[in-house]
Design an enzyme around this catalytic site. Sequence first.
Site, mmCIF file in Angstrom:
data_model
loop_
_atom_site.group_PDB
_atom_site.id
_atom_site.type_symbol
_atom_site.label_atom_id
_atom_site.label_comp_id
_atom_site.label_asym_id
_atom_site.label_seq_id
_atom_site.Cartn_x
_atom_site.Cartn_y
_atom_site.Cartn_z
ATOM 1 N N GLU A 1 0.810 -1.130 -0.225
ATOM 2 C CA GLU A 1 0.032 -0.115 -0.097
ATOM 3 C C GLU A 1 0.909 1.139 0.192
ATOM 4 O O GLU A 1 1.951 1.176 0.494
ATOM 5 C CB GLU A 1 -0.972 0.055 1.300
ATOM 6 C CG GLU A 1 -1.657 -1.081 1.260
ATOM 7 C CD GLU A 1 -2.478 -1.227 2.707
ATOM 8 O OE1 GLU A 1 -2.708 -0.129 3.203
ATOM 9 O OE2 GLU A 1 -2.874 -2.310 3.200
ATOM 10 N N CYS B 1 3.206 8.552 1.529
ATOM 11 C CA CYS B 1 3.588 7.494 2.475
ATOM 12 C C CYS B 1 3.908 6.337 1.797
ATOM 13 O O CYS B 1 3.009 5.873 1.144
ATOM 14 C CB CYS B 1 2.592 7.173 3.597
ATOM 15 S SG CYS B 1 2.838 5.877 4.740
ATOM 16 N N CYS C 1 5.396 -7.280 7.320
ATOM 17 C CA CYS C 1 6.314 -6.901 8.355
ATOM 18 C C CYS C 1 6.746 -7.651 9.191
ATOM 19 O O CYS C 1 5.811 -8.816 9.593
ATOM 20 C CB CYS C 1 5.888 -5.500 9.064
ATOM 21 S SG CYS C 1 7.203 -4.676 10.304
ATOM 22 N N GLU D 1 9.257 -2.539 7.950
ATOM 23 C CA GLU D 1 10.502 -2.031 8.712
ATOM 24 C C GLU D 1 11.397 -1.327 7.810
ATOM 25 O O GLU D 1 12.311 -2.170 7.386
ATOM 26 C CB GLU D 1 10.848 -3.003 9.722
ATOM 27 C CG GLU D 1 12.206 -2.425 10.404
ATOM 28 C CD GLU D 1 12.269 -0.833 10.946
ATOM 29 O OE1 GLU D 1 11.024 -0.663 11.726
ATOM 30 O OE2 GLU D 1 12.972 -0.295 10.951
ATOM 31 N N HIS E 1 6.278 4.244 21.386
ATOM 32 C CA HIS E 1 5.009 3.477 21.990
ATOM 33 C C HIS E 1 4.751 3.168 23.622
ATOM 34 O O HIS E 1 3.613 2.867 23.696
ATOM 35 C CB HIS E 1 4.515 2.142 21.142
ATOM 36 C CG HIS E 1 4.520 2.406 19.705
ATOM 37 N ND1 HIS E 1 4.113 3.738 19.244
ATOM 38 C CD2 HIS E 1 4.977 1.582 18.719
ATOM 39 C CE1 HIS E 1 4.533 3.728 17.817
ATOM 40 N NE2 HIS E 1 4.842 2.714 17.543
HETATM 41 N N1 SAH Z 1 8.244 -0.069 11.052
HETATM 42 C C1 SAH Z 1 8.188 1.163 10.971
HETATM 43 C C2 SAH Z 1 7.298 2.175 10.039
HETATM 44 C C3 SAH Z 1 5.830 1.499 9.670
HETATM 45 S S1 SAH Z 1 4.410 2.064 10.439
HETATM 46 C C4 SAH Z 1 7.892 1.690 12.429
HETATM 47 O O1 SAH Z 1 7.760 0.952 13.329
HETATM 48 O O2 SAH Z 1 8.043 2.981 12.752
HETATM 49 C C5 SAH Z 1 4.478 3.538 10.909
HETATM 50 C C6 SAH Z 1 4.076 4.320 11.964
HETATM 51 O O3 SAH Z 1 2.592 3.678 12.430
HETATM 52 C C7 SAH Z 1 4.501 3.492 13.422
HETATM 53 O O4 SAH Z 1 4.756 4.363 14.362
HETATM 54 C C8 SAH Z 1 3.563 2.393 13.753
HETATM 55 O O5 SAH Z 1 3.674 1.828 15.179
HETATM 56 C C9 SAH Z 1 2.250 3.132 13.201
HETATM 57 N N2 SAH Z 1 1.073 2.298 13.485
HETATM 58 C C10 SAH Z 1 0.820 0.955 13.110
HETATM 59 N N3 SAH Z 1 -0.402 0.440 13.238
HETATM 60 C C11 SAH Z 1 -1.185 1.517 13.867
HETATM 61 C C12 SAH Z 1 -2.559 1.729 14.156
HETATM 62 N N4 SAH Z 1 -3.360 0.844 13.963
HETATM 63 N N5 SAH Z 1 -2.818 3.021 14.586
HETATM 64 C C13 SAH Z 1 -1.990 3.879 14.792
HETATM 65 N N6 SAH Z 1 -0.806 3.874 14.307
HETATM 66 C C14 SAH Z 1 -0.287 2.638 13.945
#
Ligand code: SAH
Length: 352
Positions: A92, A105, A112, A162, A218
């Site tokens: 996506e 994006c 992942c 990632e 997080h």
């Molecule tokens: N793997 C990388 C980039 C991909 S996700 C990372 O971990 O940063 C980009 C951001 O979206 C990350 O901070 C991820 O934790 C967040 N994300 C993933 N699922 C989500 C959800 N359901 N709601 C809000 N943010 C989410």
Amino acid sequence: MSLPLICDLSRDELAAWCQAQGEETYRADQIRKWIFGKRVNDFEAMTDLSAGLRHKLAESFVIFSSDIARHQKSKDGTEKLLVELRDSEKVECVLMREDDRRTICISTQVGCGMGCVFCASGLLGLSRNLSTGEIVEQILRLDRLLPPLERITNIVVMGMGEPLANLPSLLKALGTLDEKGGLGLSPRRITISTVGLPEKIRELAHFGKPYNLAVSLHAPNDALRNELVPVNKTIGIEAILSAADEFFEQTGRRVTYEYVVLGGRNDSVEEARELAGLLRGRNAHINLIPMNAVSELPFHDPEAECLRKFVEVLEQSGVTTTVRKRKGADIDAACGQLRLRNAGVQASARDV
Ligand code: SAH
């Protein structure tokens, strides 16, 4: 056998290819200008090249290897593509419009392997890395959704996967953008988001280009982070913060910490205080991301009042805080959701 993607090649590699064909190396910049600048999808349309070179290009490369499996448009102007790759895998990518900004994006992997418990992308595990060309292709696809005079202004590498687990392909893809004939997009307008892989953060810090780094934290302590972000068990917050500090020292770019706010799981005042304690005094900025509901997962967004208090505690501690606006909520724009849904639809279609 299918032909290679032309965007797998850097500017230098394309120049070397031209030379090997007995052509001048500046032809590479002309070709790149057609693809990136003039949004041409066919070598035949490159009218300042000889018919012979156009023919050789068409025999040697493709500009796109993917198909658009789905194209969704949100009421807020956000558009999302589900791109189907040669091996039928899907990724996506998203275009977001806000004032003069056109932010995209992009994804770096199919699926992942990090397994964050609230994220749709990880639910099906990791299939494979994307190639440089497959990363560039998403950028070209999204750029072609814009009208002639509009350009992509920012890139966030926050789609599926990632990014730092596929760093060589990603850096080569991003590198082609600010080389001559590319999109002319400065690294300062590009943000790479990571789960926090310390060695790779250091590698990026010393790479020599001023990309922005976003670290997905997080949780304010290892006990909670181990639950929400399972790879943390072998890494630990301290190692991530120290690598991110080094990134700041090397690049002068302020690090963003992302914090997905999960109602009732990591949104208490106590956790806000602990988080402030970690980030206070660091040259950091925190971006709170209210959880995007994923129907397959048992998490939800925070109560408005909890979120408000969380922000208040951080700000009172002197930590610069923003809350991410939701974009494309009506089109499953959170990463991985569309692919997941599509996989579900296909599975049930096969069952019938
Ligand atoms: N793997 C990388 C980039 C991909 S996700 C990372 O971990 O940063 C980009 C951001 O979206 C990350 O901070 C991820 O934790 C967040 N994300 C993933 N699922 C989500 C959800 N359901 N709601 C809000 N943010 C989410």
